[in-house]
Design a protein around this motif. Structure first.
Motif, short mmCIF file in Angstrom:
data_model
loop_
_atom_site.label_atom_id
_atom_site.label_comp_id
_atom_site.label_asym_id
_atom_site.label_seq_id
_atom_site.Cartn_x
_atom_site.Cartn_y
_atom_site.Cartn_z
N GLU A 32 -0.91 -16.35 -4.80
CA GLU A 32 -0.44 -14.97 -4.92
C GLU A 32 -1.61 -14.00 -4.87
O GLU A 32 -1.55 -12.95 -4.21
CB GLU A 32 0.37 -14.81 -6.21
N LEU A 33 -2.69 -14.35 -5.55
CA LEU A 33 -3.86 -13.47 -5.55
C LEU A 33 -4.54 -13.45 -4.18
O LEU A 33 -5.15 -12.45 -3.81
CB LEU A 33 -4.85 -13.91 -6.64
N SER A 34 -4.44 -14.54 -3.43
CA SER A 34 -5.08 -14.56 -2.11
C SER A 34 -4.32 -13.74 -1.08
O SER A 34 -4.90 -13.19 -0.15
CB SER A 34 -5.28 -16.00 -1.61
N VAL A 35 -3.01 -13.62 -1.25
CA VAL A 35 -2.18 -12.95 -0.24
C VAL A 35 -1.90 -11.48 -0.57
O VAL A 35 -1.36 -10.74 0.26
CB VAL A 35 -0.85 -13.71 -0.07
N THR A 36 -2.31 -11.02 -1.74
CA THR A 36 -1.95 -9.68 -2.21
C THR A 36 -2.45 -8.57 -1.30
O THR A 36 -1.71 -7.62 -1.00
CB THR A 36 -2.47 -9.46 -3.64
N ASP A 37 -3.69 -8.63 -0.85
CA ASP A 37 -4.22 -7.56 0.00
C ASP A 37 -3.45 -7.47 1.31
O ASP A 37 -3.19 -6.37 1.81
CB ASP A 37 -5.71 -7.79 0.28
N LEU A 38 -3.08 -8.61 1.87
CA LEU A 38 -2.33 -8.62 3.13
C LEU A 38 -0.96 -7.98 2.95
O LEU A 38 -0.54 -7.15 3.76
CB LEU A 38 -2.19 -10.07 3.63
N LEU A 39 -0.27 -8.36 1.89
CA LEU A 39 1.06 -7.79 1.63
C LEU A 39 0.97 -6.29 1.38
O LEU A 39 1.80 -5.51 1.86
CB LEU A 39 1.71 -8.48 0.44
N THR A 40 -0.03 -5.87 0.64
CA THR A 40 -0.18 -4.45 0.33
C THR A 40 -0.40 -3.64 1.60
O THR A 40 0.23 -2.58 1.80
CB THR A 40 -1.36 -4.24 -0.65
N ALA A 41 -1.28 -4.10 2.47
CA ALA A 41 -1.54 -3.38 3.72
C ALA A 41 -0.29 -3.31 4.58
O ALA A 41 0.01 -2.26 5.17
CB ALA A 41 -2.68 -4.05 4.48
#
Length: 273
Positions: A32-41
């Motif tokens: 979850e922490l690794s994918v957060t930036d991608l989802l946010t963008a």
């Protein structure tokens, strides 16, 4: 929205995700922490979506194929306004619609049920094909894990997407080098991923999956290569933002104790932009 604002949101998403995992006593915090930036963008910069009309025909679609990281998606959807923010507190509770894997029939903004790995990209190919047949302009995005790319169904979908010239399809591989129980290199090492996708006829770019400037630049519609589906190999860290979780396979679905939770929350607060 500028990249500083996106980083602020991503940090807030990480903290809420961490809190929800701690309170629920379950979750997949590392991925979850690794994918957060991608989802946010995607939700706050790139995709055309409307929380007030989550089934709008011309919306862009996201398929979170690594469905075990559903909580990160739920928190982003709540930040965007698809679901109430206070509903995150119900994660994994009896009768909650926020299950361990996303459910399209229950949660606004979820495009397809995912969980069994290797299913999301084939569904995404179908979505992108439908848009082409209907001469529609919306885009389809699929996020997979790198361990998930060991599934043969993904490579069948990769062949089909290239054959069908699905330039409205973007695959984002969350390349954190870890999967459940082991490192990718010690299981079925697919790295390097980029030349393999390129050999199948995809336009491939590699980025730092935690660099918001790079994420937004590569996902921009102006980067589309006519006639080629796009693959973005996003180099990330499992457990990103928390020192003792980062790049540590133990945190695939481990739950922090109170001391670890407090330390992790302190680190994320101190890292806020």
């Amino acid at each position: 929205m500028n990249t500083h604002d996106l980083r602020v949101i991503a940090n807030r998403v990480r903290r809420r995700d961490l809190q929800a995992v701690f309170e629920a006593g379950a979750g997949h915090i590392g991925g979850e922490l690794s994918v957060t930036d991608l989802l946010t963008a995607l939700y706050f910069k790139i995709m055309s979506v409307d929380p007030a009309n989550p089934r709008a025909p011309e919306r862009d679609r996201l398929v979170l194929s690594k469905g075990h990281t559903a909580l990160a998606l739920y928190v982003v959807l709540a930040e965007k306004g698809f679901i109430p923010k206070d509903e995150i507190a119900t994660f994994l509770k009896p009768h909650s619609r926020l299950n361990g894997h996303p459910n399209r029939t229950k949660v606004p903004g979820v495009e397809t049920n995912t969980g069994p790995l290797g299913h999301g990209l084939p569904v995404g190919v179908g979505m992108a094909t439908a848009a082409k047949l209907n001469r529609a302009n919306w885009r389809t995005f699929v996020i997979t894990g790198d361990g998930e790319m060991q599934e043969g169904s993904n490579w069948e979908a990769i062949m089909s997407a290239a054959q069908l010239k699905l330039d409205n399809l973007t695959l984002i591989i969350d390349h954190n080098r870890l999967q459940q129980g082991a490192r990718l290199a010690d299981t079925n090492d697919l790295a390097p991923l980029a030349p393999k996708l390129a050999a199948f006829g995809w336009d491939v770019q590699e980025i730092d999956g935690h660099n918001m400037d790079q994420i937004c630049a590569v996902l921009d519609a102006g980067q589309i290569v006519t006639g080629k589906p796009k693959c973005i190999v996003a180099h990330t860290n499992k457990g990103h933002g928390v020192s003792f979780m980062s790049d540590n396979v133990a945190w695939h679905h481990k739950v922090p104790n109170e001391e670890q939770y407090n330390q992790a929350m302190t680190e994320l607060k101190e890292a806020a932009p």
